[in-house]
Design a protein around this motif. Structure first.
Motif, short mmCIF file in Angstrom:
data_model
loop_
_atom_site.label_atom_id
_atom_site.label_comp_id
_atom_site.label_asym_id
_atom_site.label_seq_id
_atom_site.Cartn_x
_atom_site.Cartn_y
_atom_site.Cartn_z
N ALA A 53 0.84 -1.20 0.00
CA ALA A 53 0.00 0.00 0.00
C ALA A 53 0.88 1.24 0.00
CB ALA A 53 -0.90 -0.01 1.23
N MET A 54 0.50 2.21 -0.82
CA MET A 54 1.26 3.46 -0.90
C MET A 54 0.46 4.56 -0.23
SD MET A 54 2.61 3.10 -4.83
CE MET A 54 2.27 4.76 -5.11
N HIS A 55 1.13 5.41 0.53
CA HIS A 55 0.46 6.49 1.23
C HIS A 55 1.12 7.81 0.83
CE1 HIS A 55 -1.59 3.62 3.81
NE2 HIS A 55 -0.44 3.00 3.91
N ALA A 56 0.31 8.79 0.63
CA ALA A 56 0.81 10.13 0.37
C ALA A 56 0.13 11.07 1.34
CB ALA A 56 0.49 10.54 -1.06
N ASP A 57 0.90 11.77 2.13
CA ASP A 57 0.32 12.71 3.07
C ASP A 57 0.21 14.06 2.39
OD1 ASP A 57 -0.68 14.00 5.22
OD2 ASP A 57 1.15 13.92 6.42
N LEU A 58 -0.91 14.27 1.70
CA LEU A 58 -1.14 15.49 0.96
C LEU A 58 -1.36 16.69 1.87
CD1 LEU A 58 -3.51 14.08 -1.78
CD2 LEU A 58 -1.05 14.45 -1.94
N SER A 59 -1.70 16.43 3.11
CA SER A 59 -1.99 17.52 4.03
C SER A 59 -0.76 18.36 4.34
CB SER A 59 -2.58 16.97 5.32
OG SER A 59 -1.63 16.13 5.96
N THR A 60 0.43 17.82 4.15
CA THR A 60 1.64 18.58 4.44
C THR A 60 1.95 19.59 3.36
OG1 THR A 60 3.04 16.91 3.39
CG2 THR A 60 2.66 16.70 5.77
N PHE A 61 1.33 19.50 2.20
CA PHE A 61 1.64 20.38 1.09
C PHE A 61 0.74 21.61 1.02
CE2 PHE A 61 2.97 16.13 -0.41
CZ PHE A 61 4.32 16.38 -0.48
N ASP A 63 -2.11 24.34 3.07
CA ASP A 63 -2.76 24.83 4.27
C ASP A 63 -4.27 24.79 4.00
OD1 ASP A 63 -3.51 26.08 6.60
OD2 ASP A 63 -3.08 28.08 5.84
N GLU A 64 -4.97 23.90 4.67
CA GLU A 64 -6.39 23.68 4.40
C GLU A 64 -7.32 24.66 5.10
OE1 GLU A 64 -4.94 19.24 4.40
OE2 GLU A 64 -4.96 20.68 6.00
N VAL A 125 -16.26 19.14 9.20
CA VAL A 125 -15.15 19.70 9.97
C VAL A 125 -15.38 21.19 10.13
CG1 VAL A 125 -12.64 19.93 10.14
CG2 VAL A 125 -13.60 18.06 8.81
N THR A 126 -15.30 21.69 11.37
CA THR A 126 -15.55 23.11 11.60
C THR A 126 -14.30 23.98 11.48
OG1 THR A 126 -15.32 22.72 13.97
CG2 THR A 126 -17.56 22.76 13.07
N ASP A 127 -13.16 23.46 11.96
CA ASP A 127 -11.94 24.29 11.95
C ASP A 127 -10.69 23.42 11.94
OD1 ASP A 127 -11.79 23.31 14.58
OD2 ASP A 127 -12.59 25.14 15.45
N THR A 128 -9.54 24.07 11.96
CA THR A 128 -8.27 23.33 11.88
C THR A 128 -8.03 22.46 13.12
OG1 THR A 128 -7.09 25.29 12.71
CG2 THR A 128 -7.16 24.97 10.32
N GLN A 129 -8.52 22.89 14.28
CA GLN A 129 -8.35 22.07 15.49
C GLN A 129 -9.15 20.77 15.36
OE1 GLN A 129 -9.20 25.40 15.72
NE2 GLN A 129 -7.18 26.16 16.33
N ALA A 130 -10.35 20.85 14.83
CA ALA A 130 -11.17 19.65 14.63
C ALA A 130 -10.50 18.72 13.61
CB ALA A 130 -12.57 20.03 14.14
N LEU A 131 -9.94 19.28 12.56
CA LEU A 131 -9.23 18.46 11.57
C LEU A 131 -8.01 17.80 12.21
CD1 LEU A 131 -9.08 17.50 8.64
CD2 LEU A 131 -7.81 19.60 8.09
N ILE A 143 -5.90 12.23 5.55
CA ILE A 143 -7.31 12.61 5.74
C ILE A 143 -7.45 14.07 5.30
CG2 ILE A 143 -9.22 12.86 7.36
CD1 ILE A 143 -7.84 10.75 9.12
N LEU A 144 -8.28 14.28 4.28
CA LEU A 144 -8.46 15.60 3.72
C LEU A 144 -9.89 16.09 3.90
CD1 LEU A 144 -6.57 14.97 0.36
CD2 LEU A 144 -5.71 16.15 2.38
N PRO A 145 -10.08 17.38 4.14
CA PRO A 145 -11.44 17.92 4.27
C PRO A 145 -12.08 18.07 2.89
CG PRO A 145 -9.81 19.66 4.55
CD PRO A 145 -9.05 18.39 4.39
N VAL A 146 -13.25 17.46 2.72
CA VAL A 146 -13.94 17.46 1.42
C VAL A 146 -15.44 17.43 1.66
CG1 VAL A 146 -14.33 16.12 -0.70
CG2 VAL A 146 -12.07 16.18 0.29
N ASN A 147 -16.19 18.15 0.86
CA ASN A 147 -17.64 18.05 0.92
C ASN A 147 -18.04 16.69 0.35
OD1 ASN A 147 -20.45 18.19 -0.10
ND2 ASN A 147 -20.33 20.28 0.69
N GLY A 148 -18.81 15.92 1.10
CA GLY A 148 -19.16 14.56 0.69
C GLY A 148 -20.51 14.40 0.04
N ASN A 149 -21.19 15.50 -0.31
CA ASN A 149 -22.53 15.39 -0.88
C ASN A 149 -22.57 14.61 -2.18
OD1 ASN A 149 -23.72 16.75 1.24
ND2 ASN A 149 -23.64 18.73 0.23
N ASP A 150 -21.61 14.83 -3.07
CA ASP A 150 -21.60 14.12 -4.34
C ASP A 150 -21.41 12.62 -4.13
OD1 ASP A 150 -21.74 14.07 -7.19
OD2 ASP A 150 -19.57 13.81 -7.25
N ILE A 151 -20.50 12.26 -3.25
CA ILE A 151 -20.26 10.85 -2.95
C ILE A 151 -21.51 10.23 -2.34
CG2 ILE A 151 -18.91 9.25 -1.51
CD1 ILE A 151 -16.59 11.32 -1.77
#
Length: 171
Positions: A53-61, A63-64, A125-131, A143-151
């Motif tokens: 399994a390959m993992h990429a931590d996109l959150s480090t690239f 500022d969400e 997710v409400t804010d960066t602390q919750a994330l 784990i990335l913040p995304v609107n899940g309505n389409d899914i």
């Protein structure tokens, strides 16, 4: 009656031959489409083991903070009924929120999620602390913040936390 100059006759006769050849879009890519719409294939690296399994931590690239808060109006915390899916090639992913049920679910299943290479989508997710709390429940997993309505509408789901794989929806 006026006389039409001889040059006008030649223009009328030769005009159809001056038009470019008509083609159907998609038959032959022009230089424009070849340059701008060609999809480059990634280079092949024979050192990567496909079974691993390959993992990429996109959150480090990125500022969400600019995308927060995220609210998915079609989803809420709750229980789901597992069911089979037929989506060959789909990489495992999961949906969670900042609620206690999602955090407990993430903490319980973190090892399994990491082993199967699942990526996470934080759909509430409400804010960066919750994330940060969500990510702390499953360290090492993207784990990335995304609107899940389409899914939610495509998979006909109403609740999270949920794990979605090529063969099933489960909690």
């Amino acid at each position: 009656m006026k006389r039409i100059p001889l040059i006008c006759y030649f223009i009328l006769i030769l005009a159809p031959f001056a038009q470019p050849e008509r083609t159907v879009a998609g038959d032959q890519p022009s230089d424009f489409t070849r340059l701008h719409f060609q999809v480059p294939w990634p280079p092949i690296n024979n050192k990567i083991q496909p079974s691993r399994a390959m993992h990429a931590d996109l959150s480090t690239f990125v500022d969400e903070a600019w995308i927060l808060p995220v609210h998915s109006s079609h989803l809420s915390p709750g229980h789901i009924t597992s069911r089979a899916l037929k989506m060959p090639g789909l990489r495992p992913f999961f949906l969670v929120g900042e609620d206690p049920q999602s955090l407990a679910w993430l903490h319980q299943r973190a090892t399994e999620l990491q082993e199967i290479g699942a990526a996470g989508l934080a759909v509430e997710v409400t804010d960066t602390q919750a994330l940060a709390r969500i990510r702390a429940a499953a360290p090492g997993i993207t784990i990335l913040p995304v609107n899940g309505n389409d899914i939610a509408s495509r998979l006909k789901i109403e609740h999270y936390p949920i794990l979605i794989t090529a063969t099933s929806l489960e909690q």
